[in-house]
Write a protein that holds these residues in place. Structure first.
Motif, PDB file in Angstrom:
ATOM      1  N   LEU A  54       0.827  -1.208   0.000  1.00 21.61           N
ATOM      2  CA  LEU A  54       0.000   0.000   0.000  1.00 21.61           C
ATOM      3  C   LEU A  54       0.862   1.259   0.000  1.00 21.61           C
ATOM      4  CD1 LEU A  54      -2.896  -0.777   2.519  1.00 21.61           C
ATOM      5  CD2 LEU A  54      -3.053  -0.523   0.043  1.00 21.61           C
ATOM      6  N   ILE A  55       1.905   1.261   0.827  1.00 17.10           N
ATOM      7  CA  ILE A  55       2.800   2.418   0.889  1.00 17.10           C
ATOM      8  C   ILE A  55       3.464   2.630  -0.462  1.00 17.10           C
ATOM      9  CG2 ILE A  55       4.963   3.259   1.905  1.00 17.10           C
ATOM     10  CD1 ILE A  55       4.063   1.856   4.516  1.00 17.10           C
ATOM     11  N   ARG A  56       3.885   1.543  -1.095  1.00 14.26           N
ATOM     12  CA  ARG A  56       4.543   1.640  -2.400  1.00 14.26           C
ATOM     13  C   ARG A  56       3.594   2.220  -3.453  1.00 14.26           C
ATOM     14  NH1 ARG A  56       6.897  -3.190  -6.021  1.00 14.26           N
ATOM     15  NH2 ARG A  56       8.360  -1.958  -7.201  1.00 14.26           N
ATOM     16  N   GLU A  57       2.348   1.760  -3.469  1.00 16.86           N
ATOM     17  CA  GLU A  57       1.361   2.263  -4.431  1.00 16.86           C
ATOM     18  C   GLU A  57       1.113   3.761  -4.217  1.00 16.86           C
ATOM     19  OE1 GLU A  57      -2.238   0.008  -4.291  1.00 16.86           O
ATOM     20  OE2 GLU A  57      -1.206  -1.882  -4.711  1.00 16.86           O
ATOM     21  N   ARG A  58       0.993   4.166  -2.952  1.00 11.34           N
ATOM     22  CA  ARG A  58       0.744   5.578  -2.651  1.00 11.34           C
ATOM     23  C   ARG A  58       1.934   6.446  -3.057  1.00 11.34           C
ATOM     24  NH1 ARG A  58      -1.322   4.090   3.204  1.00 11.34           N
ATOM     25  NH2 ARG A  58      -3.404   3.382   2.681  1.00 11.34           N
ATOM     26  N   THR A  59       3.128   5.937  -2.821  1.00 10.55           N
ATOM     27  CA  THR A  59       4.320   6.689  -3.194  1.00 10.55           C
ATOM     28  C   THR A  59       4.390   6.890  -4.694  1.00 10.55           C
ATOM     29  OG1 THR A  59       5.503   5.830  -1.271  1.00 10.55           O
ATOM     30  CG2 THR A  59       6.836   6.742  -3.051  1.00 10.55           C
ATOM     31  N   HIS A  60       4.147   5.824  -5.447  1.00 12.47           N
ATOM     32  CA  HIS A  60       4.176   5.932  -6.912  1.00 12.47           C
ATOM     33  C   HIS A  60       3.090   6.877  -7.420  1.00 12.47           C
ATOM     34  CE1 HIS A  60       7.412   3.290  -7.665  1.00 12.47           C
ATOM     35  NE2 HIS A  60       6.802   2.172  -7.297  1.00 12.47           N
ATOM     36  N   ALA A  61       1.916   6.830  -6.801  1.00  7.89           N
ATOM     37  CA  ALA A  61       0.833   7.725  -7.208  1.00  7.89           C
ATOM     38  C   ALA A  61       1.210   9.182  -6.926  1.00  7.89           C
ATOM     39  CB  ALA A  61      -0.453   7.364  -6.477  1.00  7.89           C
ATOM     40  N   GLY A  62       1.842   9.439  -5.793  1.00  6.41           N
ATOM     41  CA  GLY A  62       2.266  10.792  -5.460  1.00  6.41           C
ATOM     42  C   GLY A  62       3.337  11.308  -6.408  1.00  6.41           C
ATOM     43  N   LEU A  63       4.301  10.456  -6.762  1.00  6.44           N
ATOM     44  CA  LEU A  63       5.348  10.856  -7.700  1.00  6.44           C
ATOM     45  C   LEU A  63       4.771  11.135  -9.084  1.00  6.44           C
ATOM     46  CD1 LEU A  63       8.189   8.381  -6.692  1.00  6.44           C
ATOM     47  CD2 LEU A  63       8.142  10.847  -6.326  1.00  6.44           C
ATOM     48  N   LYS A  64       3.818  10.323  -9.498  1.00  6.94           N
ATOM     49  CA  LYS A  64       3.183  10.523 -10.799  1.00  6.94           C
ATOM     50  C   LYS A  64       2.404  11.838 -10.817  1.00  6.94           C
ATOM     51  CE  LYS A  64      -0.061   8.426 -14.030  1.00  6.94           C
ATOM     52  NZ  LYS A  64      -1.073   7.399 -14.219  1.00  6.94           N
ATOM     53  N   ALA A  65       1.679  12.118  -9.743  1.00  6.38           N
ATOM     54  CA  ALA A  65       0.919  13.362  -9.658  1.00  6.38           C
ATOM     55  C   ALA A  65       1.858  14.573  -9.670  1.00  6.38           C
ATOM     56  CB  ALA A  65       0.066  13.373  -8.392  1.00  6.38           C
ATOM     57  N   ALA A  66       2.998  14.457  -9.001  1.00  4.39           N
ATOM     58  CA  ALA A  66       3.964  15.561  -8.988  1.00  4.39           C
ATOM     59  C   ALA A  66       4.534  15.786 -10.382  1.00  4.39           C
ATOM     60  CB  ALA A  66       5.087  15.267  -7.992  1.00  4.39           C
ATOM     61  N   ARG A  67       4.827  14.705 -11.100  1.00  6.93           N
ATOM     62  CA  ARG A  67       5.337  14.845 -12.472  1.00  6.93           C
ATOM     63  C   ARG A  67       4.304  15.511 -13.370  1.00  6.93           C
ATOM     64  NH1 ARG A  67       7.887   9.834 -11.586  1.00  6.93           N
ATOM     65  NH2 ARG A  67       6.045   8.727 -12.299  1.00  6.93           N
ATOM     66  N   GLU A  68       3.041  15.174 -13.184  1.00  5.43           N
ATOM     67  CA  GLU A  68       1.982  15.783 -13.992  1.00  5.43           C
ATOM     68  C   GLU A  68       1.835  17.273 -13.689  1.00  5.43           C
ATOM     69  OE1 GLU A  68      -1.425  13.361 -13.204  1.00  5.43           O
ATOM     70  OE2 GLU A  68      -0.713  11.720 -14.491  1.00  5.43           O
ATOM     71  N   ARG A  69       2.168  17.674 -12.458  1.00  4.84           N
ATOM     72  CA  ARG A  69       2.123  19.096 -12.099  1.00  4.84           C
ATOM     73  C   ARG A  69       3.357  19.832 -12.589  1.00  4.84           C
ATOM     74  NH1 ARG A  69       0.491  16.990  -6.983  1.00  4.84           N
ATOM     75  NH2 ARG A  69       2.610  17.373  -6.245  1.00  4.84           N
ATOM     76  N   GLY A  70       4.341  19.096 -13.096  1.00  2.06           N
ATOM     77  CA  GLY A  70       5.529  19.725 -13.636  1.00  2.06           C
ATOM     78  C   GLY A  70       6.738  19.703 -12.720  1.00  2.06           C
ATOM     79  N   ASN A  71       6.641  19.054 -11.591  1.00  2.00           N
ATOM     80  CA  ASN A  71       7.778  18.973 -10.675  1.00  2.00           C
ATOM     81  C   ASN A  71       8.739  17.891 -11.136  1.00  2.00           C
ATOM     82  OD1 ASN A  71       6.553  20.886  -9.120  1.00  2.00           O
ATOM     83  ND2 ASN A  71       5.753  19.445  -7.614  1.00  2.00           N
ATOM     84  N   LYS A  72      10.001  18.237 -11.144  1.00  3.05           N
ATOM     85  CA  LYS A  72      11.022  17.241 -11.432  1.00  3.05           C
ATOM     86  C   LYS A  72      11.558  16.736 -10.102  1.00  3.05           C
ATOM     87  CE  LYS A  72      14.109  18.157 -14.604  1.00  3.05           C
ATOM     88  NZ  LYS A  72      15.125  18.901 -15.364  1.00  3.05           N
ATOM     89  N   PRO A 131      20.799  20.867  -9.761  1.00  3.38           N
ATOM     90  CA  PRO A 131      22.216  20.848 -10.144  1.00  3.38           C
ATOM     91  C   PRO A 131      22.988  22.006  -9.501  1.00  3.38           C
ATOM     92  CG  PRO A 131      20.844  21.463 -12.022  1.00  3.38           C
ATOM     93  CD  PRO A 131      19.921  21.090 -10.913  1.00  3.38           C
ATOM     94  N   VAL A 132      24.198  21.705  -9.064  1.00  2.00           N
ATOM     95  CA  VAL A 132      25.038  22.720  -8.437  1.00  2.00           C
ATOM     96  C   VAL A 132      25.644  23.620  -9.502  1.00  2.00           C
ATOM     97  CG1 VAL A 132      27.121  23.063  -7.054  1.00  2.00           C
ATOM     98  CG2 VAL A 132      25.558  21.234  -6.482  1.00  2.00           C
ATOM     99  N   VAL A 133      26.073  23.021 -10.611  1.00  2.00           N
ATOM    100  CA  VAL A 133      26.732  23.776 -11.670  1.00  2.00           C
ATOM    101  C   VAL A 133      25.688  24.157 -12.718  1.00  2.00           C
ATOM    102  CG1 VAL A 133      28.572  23.761 -13.382  1.00  2.00           C
ATOM    103  CG2 VAL A 133      28.855  22.506 -11.250  1.00  2.00           C
TER     104      VAL A 133
END
Length: 74
Positions: free
Chosen positions: A17-35, A40-42
């Motif tokens: 369940l935790i894994r599914e929620r994490t993947h769903a959150g990452l996917k939603a963040a990518r759709e919002r445009g978050n990388k 990068p430092v340089v």
């Protein structure tokens, strides 16, 4: 033995369940445009300045120190 197997199954279910929620959150963040990941430092501007410093005769270590970044990052 039965109790340990039941607890193990519940733990595995909770982990899934935790894994599914994490993947769903990452996917939603990518759709919002978050990388994801670290910034990068340089930046291209710092890299251009560093190349100019090195072309002027500074060492990589001195150029990195002037730009306030690590020499390995440069």
């Amino acid at each position: 033995m039965l109790v340990f197997n039941i607890f193990g199954s519940l733990a595995q279910f909770e982990r899934d369940l935790i894994r599914e929620r994490t993947h769903a959150g990452l996917k939603a963040a990518r759709e919002r445009g978050n990388k994801g990941g670290r910034r990068p430092v340089v930046t291209p501007d710092k890299l251009r300045k560093a190349r100019a410093h090195i072309a002027a005769g500074l060492t990589v270590r001195e150029a990195a120190a002037r730009l306030k970044i690590g020499k390995t990052a440069l």
